[in-house]
Scaffold this motif. Structure first.
Motif, PDB file in Angstrom:
ATOM      1  N   ILE A 195       1.346  -1.709  -0.190  1.00 41.09           N
ATOM      2  CA  ILE A 195       0.417   0.057  -0.051  1.00 41.09           C
ATOM      3  C   ILE A 195       0.245   0.908   0.008  1.00 41.09           C
ATOM      4  O   ILE A 195       0.454   2.237  -0.813  1.00 41.09           O
ATOM      5  CB  ILE A 195      -0.728  -0.253   1.161  1.00 41.09           C
ATOM      6  N   ASP A 196       2.242   1.268   0.253  1.00 40.97           N
ATOM      7  CA  ASP A 196       3.064   2.367   0.425  1.00 40.97           C
ATOM      8  C   ASP A 196       3.270   2.822  -1.189  1.00 40.97           C
ATOM      9  O   ASP A 196       4.002   4.225  -1.230  1.00 40.97           O
ATOM     10  CB  ASP A 196       3.743   2.545   1.769  1.00 40.97           C
ATOM     11  N   ALA A 212       1.034   3.350  -3.366  1.00 46.25           N
ATOM     12  CA  ALA A 212       0.310   4.115  -3.529  1.00 46.25           C
ATOM     13  C   ALA A 212       1.174   5.162  -4.620  1.00 46.25           C
ATOM     14  O   ALA A 212       0.256   5.510  -5.888  1.00 46.25           O
ATOM     15  CB  ALA A 212      -0.681   4.292  -2.483  1.00 46.25           C
ATOM     16  N   LEU A 256      -6.851   8.033  -5.286  1.00 41.44           N
ATOM     17  CA  LEU A 256      -5.675   7.320  -4.067  1.00 41.44           C
ATOM     18  C   LEU A 256      -6.677   5.959  -3.788  1.00 41.44           C
ATOM     19  O   LEU A 256      -5.932   5.637  -3.775  1.00 41.44           O
ATOM     20  CB  LEU A 256      -5.403   7.618  -2.779  1.00 41.44           C
ATOM     21  N   GLU A 257      -8.201   6.037  -3.665  1.00 42.00           N
ATOM     22  CA  GLU A 257      -7.985   5.608  -3.023  1.00 42.00           C
ATOM     23  C   GLU A 257      -8.692   4.273  -4.657  1.00 42.00           C
ATOM     24  O   GLU A 257      -8.199   2.591  -4.128  1.00 42.00           O
ATOM     25  CB  GLU A 257      -9.699   5.547  -3.291  1.00 42.00           C
ATOM     26  N   GLN A 301      -5.229   2.314  -4.029  1.00 39.27           N
ATOM     27  CA  GLN A 301      -5.391   1.929  -3.711  1.00 39.27           C
ATOM     28  C   GLN A 301      -6.095   0.131  -2.971  1.00 39.27           C
ATOM     29  O   GLN A 301      -5.261  -1.335  -3.061  1.00 39.27           O
ATOM     30  CB  GLN A 301      -5.600   2.153  -2.167  1.00 39.27           C
ATOM     31  N   ASN A 302      -7.712   0.404  -4.349  1.00 40.39           N
ATOM     32  CA  ASN A 302      -7.937  -0.934  -4.426  1.00 40.39           C
ATOM     33  C   ASN A 302      -7.271  -1.949  -5.352  1.00 40.39           C
ATOM     34  O   ASN A 302      -6.753  -3.170  -5.586  1.00 40.39           O
ATOM     35  CB  ASN A 302      -9.603  -0.627  -5.006  1.00 40.39           C
ATOM     36  N   ILE A 357      -4.268  -2.346  -6.626  1.00 46.37           N
ATOM     37  CA  ILE A 357      -2.813  -2.360  -5.188  1.00 46.37           C
ATOM     38  C   ILE A 357      -3.884  -3.697  -4.425  1.00 46.37           C
ATOM     39  O   ILE A 357      -2.647  -4.979  -4.626  1.00 46.37           O
ATOM     40  CB  ILE A 357      -1.695  -1.819  -4.418  1.00 46.37           C
ATOM     41  N   LYS A 358      -4.745  -3.596  -4.242  1.00 48.83           N
ATOM     42  CA  LYS A 358      -5.171  -4.697  -2.818  1.00 48.83           C
ATOM     43  C   LYS A 358      -5.330  -5.983  -3.775  1.00 48.83           C
ATOM     44  O   LYS A 358      -5.452  -7.169  -3.684  1.00 48.83           O
ATOM     45  CB  LYS A 358      -5.852  -4.519  -2.001  1.00 48.83           C
TER      46      LYS A 358
END
Length: 178
Positions: A15-16, A18, A42-43, A46-47, A49-50
């Motif tokens: 997550i870092d 992002a 950013l949201e 982040q999704n 990346i997940k």
């Protein structure tokens, strides 16, 4: 760290990452040949990346952050992904434009193919690109992949260029290069 080459480190995405990933996925030049929309928040990243983190981890591979050792610079991502709709393992990469033309995609792809065949004992790896993406097609050819077909993919509903390789193809091509 998962893979290290002469100039690169490939490691799991966190997550870092992002901000760096947002810089990559919000770039219109980068996204032009992906069939994906530009990511602007950013949201959203982040999704993404997940999704990358969980997608293929249990298979021993994934899409990995790619770092240029000199200056510890984020340059993009590269790695393998399982495509269930085709039952294939796909080699993919995406890099910031300022690092295009430096051989980074080729260097990362060679290392990823070696990892896939030697460490993971995969039998076959494919790569898919839009027909207009001449740079990606050139990388596929430089790393020893062979043209397979023109066939649809989720890349804008148009036919894409499919390449493939197995360990024997790569071994034979590398032998001929020496």
């Amino acid at each position: 760290m998962i893979i290290e080459t002469e100039r690169l480190i490939l490691r799991e995405m966190v997550i870092d990452d992002a901000q760096d990933m947002l810089r990559l996925h919000s770039n219109h030049q980068v996204q032009k040949y992906t069939g994906e929309n530009v990511i602007t928040s950013l949201e959203e990243i982040q999704n993404k990346i997940k999704e990358f983190q969980s997608r293929d981890k249990n298979r021993g591979f994934g899409r990995w952050v790619t770092i240029l050792k000199k200056g510890n610079q984020f340059v993009g991502w590269a790695g393998l992904a399982y495509l269930p709709e085709f039952d294939e393992i796909d080699l993919g990469y995406r890099f910031l434009p300022e690092y295009w033309g430096l051989g980074i995609a080729t260097e990362a792809s060679r290392a990823i193919l070696a990892y896939g065949f030697d460490s993971l004992k995969l039998r076959r790896i494919i790569a898919i690109a839009m027909k207009e993406n001449k740079a990606s097609i050139k990388v596929m050819e430089k790393v020893g992949m062979e043209f397979d077909k023109f066939a649809p993919y989720e890349l804008g509903g148009e036919d894409a260029v499919w390449y493939w390789c197995d360990k024997l193809i790569l071994k034979g091509k590398n032998k001929n290069e020496n």
